[in-house]
Design a protein around this motif. Structure first.
Motif, short mmCIF file in Angstrom:
data_model
loop_
_atom_site.label_atom_id
_atom_site.label_comp_id
_atom_site.label_asym_id
_atom_site.label_seq_id
_atom_site.Cartn_x
_atom_site.Cartn_y
_atom_site.Cartn_z
N GLN A 26 0.91 -1.22 -0.10
CA GLN A 26 -0.10 -0.06 0.13
C GLN A 26 0.96 1.33 0.04
O GLN A 26 1.70 1.36 0.70
N LYS A 27 0.61 2.17 -1.00
CA LYS A 27 1.49 3.15 -1.03
C LYS A 27 0.71 4.56 -1.33
O LYS A 27 -0.12 4.63 -1.91
N GLU A 28 1.30 5.57 -0.39
CA GLU A 28 0.66 6.91 -0.44
C GLU A 28 1.20 7.83 -1.59
O GLU A 28 2.36 7.88 -1.48
N VAL A 29 0.30 8.27 -2.41
CA VAL A 29 0.99 8.98 -3.50
C VAL A 29 0.09 10.37 -3.64
O VAL A 29 -1.03 10.44 -3.09
N LEU A 30 0.73 11.43 -4.29
CA LEU A 30 0.33 12.67 -4.53
C LEU A 30 0.08 12.63 -6.12
O LEU A 30 1.08 12.57 -6.85
N ASN A 31 -1.34 12.53 -6.40
CA ASN A 31 -1.39 12.70 -7.63
C ASN A 31 -2.18 13.98 -8.16
O ASN A 31 -2.91 14.56 -7.32
N GLY A 32 -2.16 14.27 -9.58
CA GLY A 32 -2.87 15.22 -9.85
C GLY A 32 -2.85 15.50 -11.41
O GLY A 32 -2.44 14.82 -12.23
N ALA A 33 -3.83 16.71 -11.99
CA ALA A 33 -3.84 16.61 -13.49
C ALA A 33 -3.78 18.29 -13.70
O ALA A 33 -4.50 18.93 -12.97
N ILE A 34 -3.17 18.45 -14.96
CA ILE A 34 -3.27 20.00 -15.33
C ILE A 34 -3.87 20.10 -16.69
O ILE A 34 -3.37 19.62 -17.45
N TYR A 35 -4.96 21.04 -16.62
CA TYR A 35 -5.50 21.08 -18.11
C TYR A 35 -5.88 22.62 -18.21
O TYR A 35 -6.62 23.19 -17.40
N GLY A 36 -5.35 23.27 -19.25
CA GLY A 36 -5.67 24.66 -19.75
C GLY A 36 -5.10 25.69 -18.99
O GLY A 36 -4.17 25.35 -18.26
N ASN A 37 -5.37 26.94 -19.46
CA ASN A 37 -4.62 27.91 -18.76
C ASN A 37 -5.23 28.91 -18.00
O ASN A 37 -6.34 29.32 -18.51
#
Length: 814
Positions: free
Chosen positions: A600-611
């Motif tokens: 079990q691993k804790e991660v920081l995830n995310g997404a970036i779209y647009g300006n």
């Protein structure tokens, strides 16, 4: 669990208002989710007598009625019902009455030139039936028992309240009216008045019956009783119909209603089979030994009472007659053997099954019934024969039946099992009791302990250490240990009446460095325009590598996720479809992998779209999406508060990210995640609607690096008081070299006097070739003690140039 107050009053003395009782039940552990006043829909409705009926001159369908409601003056009411006639008793809604069922407030009004002063109502308009063909005509014998003007709630027996209780899994006794009544008795310290049982029926032990050992364990029971002389056409009396319908069960006929009544009253599900239908199904006279309990088979199916056909399998436990399925055990009966208007004999089944098998069956067929919900929580088999006896007692009141034999798979011992309850243990756990506002304290007395446990039906034997306590059967599932009894004592006396027992001294709590760093991370993202999201850890099975859970509720939530980016991509897609021009999201969550061991691993995830810009006027109304470096800069800004260095190492090994526009993120020399643009194939496959940047960072690496002493604790540095000297250098490098490699080499050579290195310019030209590029760096020199001269840095600057030329096979540009 819905229960009527009038029903409860037949079983227990209630001395408080419905509102006060609701509060006491909620504090006691049975949360009252809603309290319904049954009379609210008929407030203002009274008993009236139609004296005369005249045709309305302005309408063919309307009549002018004179109605007596017990006042000195009769009411004139316009009525359009076909069944209106003189000398009948009706329900009259007086002026000001609000009929919630039809959303109508009664007013004095003129209808085609004639004044109307009320409304004669149907049961549909009173909210008591789904449809009505005309006004309700009250039975004359019933009406004559009341004076004209009597509230309609009295005649309709609607002076009642319905408690909707949330029953927790550890209190199965709350799934019966008797259990709720006992709880009220304990809370109000009032007397109980339970119905007496007439134990006049013989008990016969079935020796040849075949029972599934998984479903009928040693503490379970199966009973089947043949009852002749009943009539399926007979309807339930009003009192019975009223009680079950207020509990949310529709009345069908007396036989079915009685089984439902016992389910509600005793908490013991019963099922009635039509004896003649069973005989026709198997081709012979049915005997109790023909019944059995087994697992379903793959090639079997069963039509059930809800009109649906269910395919059987070994996860479903079934009741069979001569090995033919006739019911899904504890869940629902079969349609082919159900009670109907032609029923004259029944087999009455009462059983206690293993709760696990009922849960499996209910889940396998996808339905949950009143019976299964009780079996799943747990029922005491000591009450089963009593519940069957109670049902037969009631049947004898309405049918001429011979005393039947109750056939049972085993005889459950009624011998009491005692729990050791120590006096000093009670005092140690609960502490002293506050007896007044002056904060006087004392321990609970023996009489208080005995009284509270006696109120919930316990039997106590005095011992030197305290008591041996025997628990009644319907509490045997949750009162099994000494601590359970102590909790009951505290609950019934009131937790708020005990003195506080806080540790001395009280040590203040604080957040660890890792917790503070995690908060910094979240705040950093939020301050830079990101929104935090939360996605599900459970996902559908679409990959053999996913870890399956053993008891999924749905196929869509049957596995543990091994990534978060897919869900984030869905979130971005939903925003794009909704017309959003940008979407910045992040999440800190767990992913699960099963390699050589479970991880079990804790991660920081995310997404970036647009300006994210306030307007498009800068770009003449056109979208201006972020490029790779701008998006990477957003991530760098969000993590800037941690004061750590994250290096980028180009990679094309991540299959869902764009080759050439993806980098591994390196923290302290270790791979800690990735940042990159979504792969074009995902856009072509419509899995991503636009160009999106994804990032993933291992939280343990991130927090471990940021909370090291040299990073976490700020170090004071004197502000420089002497100027710096800046020099620019320009080289043509092979594109295979990383900026970070070049700057690192410069810093190593520059040693103490070199303060900083920054990339100033990037230039490409065809004369350099396709695989070469020009970089310009600005070098800053400073000595903390004196102002530097050109001669002080000449040697160091020359060494840097020589080292760069040698290390990267390049030459300084003029």
């Amino acid at each position: 669990m819905k229960v009527s107050q009038n029903w409860l009053k037949n079983l227990v003395e209630i001395t408080s208002t419905p509102e006060d009782l609701s509060e006491k039940l909620s504090i006691g552990g049975f949360e009252v989710e809603s309290l319904e006043d049954c009379s609210k829909n008929v407030n203002g409705v009274v008993l009236g007598k139609v004296l005369s009926v005249l045709k309305h001159e302005g309408s063919d369908k309307l009549s002018i009625c004179q109605v007596d409601i017990g006042n000195s003056k009769n009411l004139q009411i316009i009525c359009g019902a076909r069944n209106i006639k003189p000398n009948i008793y009706v329900y009259v809604a007086t002026v000001g009455t609000k009929l919630n069922a039809v959303d109508l407030t009664i007013r004095r009004s003129e209808i085609r030139g004639v004044m109307s002063e009320g409304m004669i109502c149907s049961l549909q308009e009173l909210g008591l039936k789904d449809s009505s063909e005309g006004i309700e005509i009250i039975d004359e014998d019933l009406a004559l028992k009341h004076e004209l003007g009597t509230p309609g709630s009295d005649i309709l027996q609607l002076n009642d309240f319905i408690y909707d209780l949330a029953i927790t899994a550890n209190r199965p006794d709350g799934m019966s009216v008797i259990g709720i009544a006992r709880e009220i008795s304990a809370l109000l310290e009032s007397t109980l008045n339970f119905p007496e049982l007439n134990h006049k029926y013989n008990i016969h032990l079935l020796k040849g019956i075949k029972l599934c050992p998984e479903a009928i364990e040693f503490n379970c029971i199966y009973t089947i009783s043949c009852i002749d002389g009943v009539n399926g056409e007979k309807l339930s009396p009003n009192w019975l119909k009223d009680r079950i319908e207020k509990s949310g069960i529709k009345s069908i006929n007396l036989l079915v209603d009685l089984t439902n009544y016992i389910l509600l009253e005793q908490g013991q599900p019963l099922h009635a089979f039509d004896k003649d239908k069973l005989s026709n199904l198997i081709g012979k006279e049915v005997s109790p030994e023909d019944f059995s309990v087994r697992k379903g088979k793959d090639n079997e199916s069963l039509f059930c009472l809800d009109g649906k056909e269910y395919k059987l399998n070994d996860n479903i436990t079934v009741i069979t007659c001569c090995d033919k399925p006739v019911a899904i055990a504890g869940v629902i009966g079969g349609l082919e053997t159900s009670v109907s208007n032609t029923t004259s004999s029944i087999y009455l089944e009462g059983a206690v099954f293993n709760p696990v098998t009922i849960r499996k069956s209910s889940k396998a067929v996808g339905i949950r019934t009143e019976s299964s919900s009780r079996y799943e929580k747990g029922i005491s088999s000591k009450n089963t024969i009593n519940a069957v006896t109670r049902a037969i007692n009631l049947l004898e009141e309405y049918f001429s039946i011979n005393s039947p034999i109750i056939n049972t798979s085993n005889l459950i011992s009624n011998e009491d099992i005692f729990i050791k309850l120590r006096r000093n243990r009670i005092h140690k756990i609960l502490g002293p009791l506050l007896i007044n506002d002056q904060f006087e304290k004392r321990n609970l007395s023996d009489n208080e302990i005995v009284d509270k446990l006696t109120l919930i039906g316990c039997t106590l034997k005095n011992k030197e250490y305290g008591w041996d306590v025997a628990v009644i059967p319907n509490r045997s599932h949750d009162l099994i240990r000494e601590i359970d009894l102590i909790e009951e004592i505290a609950r019934l006396i009131g937790y708020d009446r005990f003195d506080l027992k806080l540790p001395n001294p009280i040590k203040p709590g604080k957040l660890s460095s890792e917790q503070l760093a995690l908060r910094k991370v979240k705040n950093g993202f939020i301050e830079n325009g990101f929104n935090e999201v939360l996605s599900y850890s459970l996902v559908p099975e679409d990959d053999e590598k996913l870890i399956k859970i053993s008891n999924p509720l749905l196929l869509e939530t049957s596995c543990l996720r091994d990534n978060i980016w897919k869900e984030h991509l869905e979130i971005v897609n939903r925003n794009i479809k909704a017309g959003q021009v940008s979407c910045y999201i992040f999440e800190i969550g767990n992913v699960f992998q099963n390699k050589s061991e479970f991880i079990q691993k804790e991660v920081l995830n995310g997404a970036i779209y647009g300006n994210k810009k306030f307007g498009k006027w800068i770009n003449s109304g056109k979208d201006n999406d972020l490029n790779y470096f701008q998006a990477r800069g957003k991530l760098k800004e969000a993590l800037s508060s941690l004061n750590i260095k994250i290096d980028d190492k180009p990679t094309d090994s991540i299959d869902f990210l764009h080759p050439g526009r993806t980098a591994k993120l390196v923290i302290e020399g270790k791979d800690a995640g990735y940042f990159g643009e979504i792969h074009p194939k995902l856009i072509l496959e419509k899995k991503s609607l636009k160009k999106v940047y994804l990032f993933n960072i291992n939280v343990s690496n991130l927090l471990g690096a940021s909370t090291r002493k040299n990073k976490w604790i700020p170090i004071y540095k004197q502000y420089p008081i002497v100027p710096k000297i800046e020099r620019d250098i320009n080289f043509v490098f092979s594109k295979k070299f990383l900026i970070s490699e070049i700057t690192s080499q410069i810093k190593k050579t520059g040693k103490n006097l070199l303060e900083d290195v920054n990339l100033l310019d990037v230039f490409e030209d065809t004369k350099f070739g396709d695989d070469h590029i020009s970089y310009t760096f600005r070098l800053s020199y400073r000595d903390k003690d004196k102002t530097l001269l050109d001669s002080d840095i000449t040697s160091i600057h020359s060494n840097i140039i020589s080292n760069i030329e040698k290390s990267f096979n390049t030459k300084l540009r003029n």
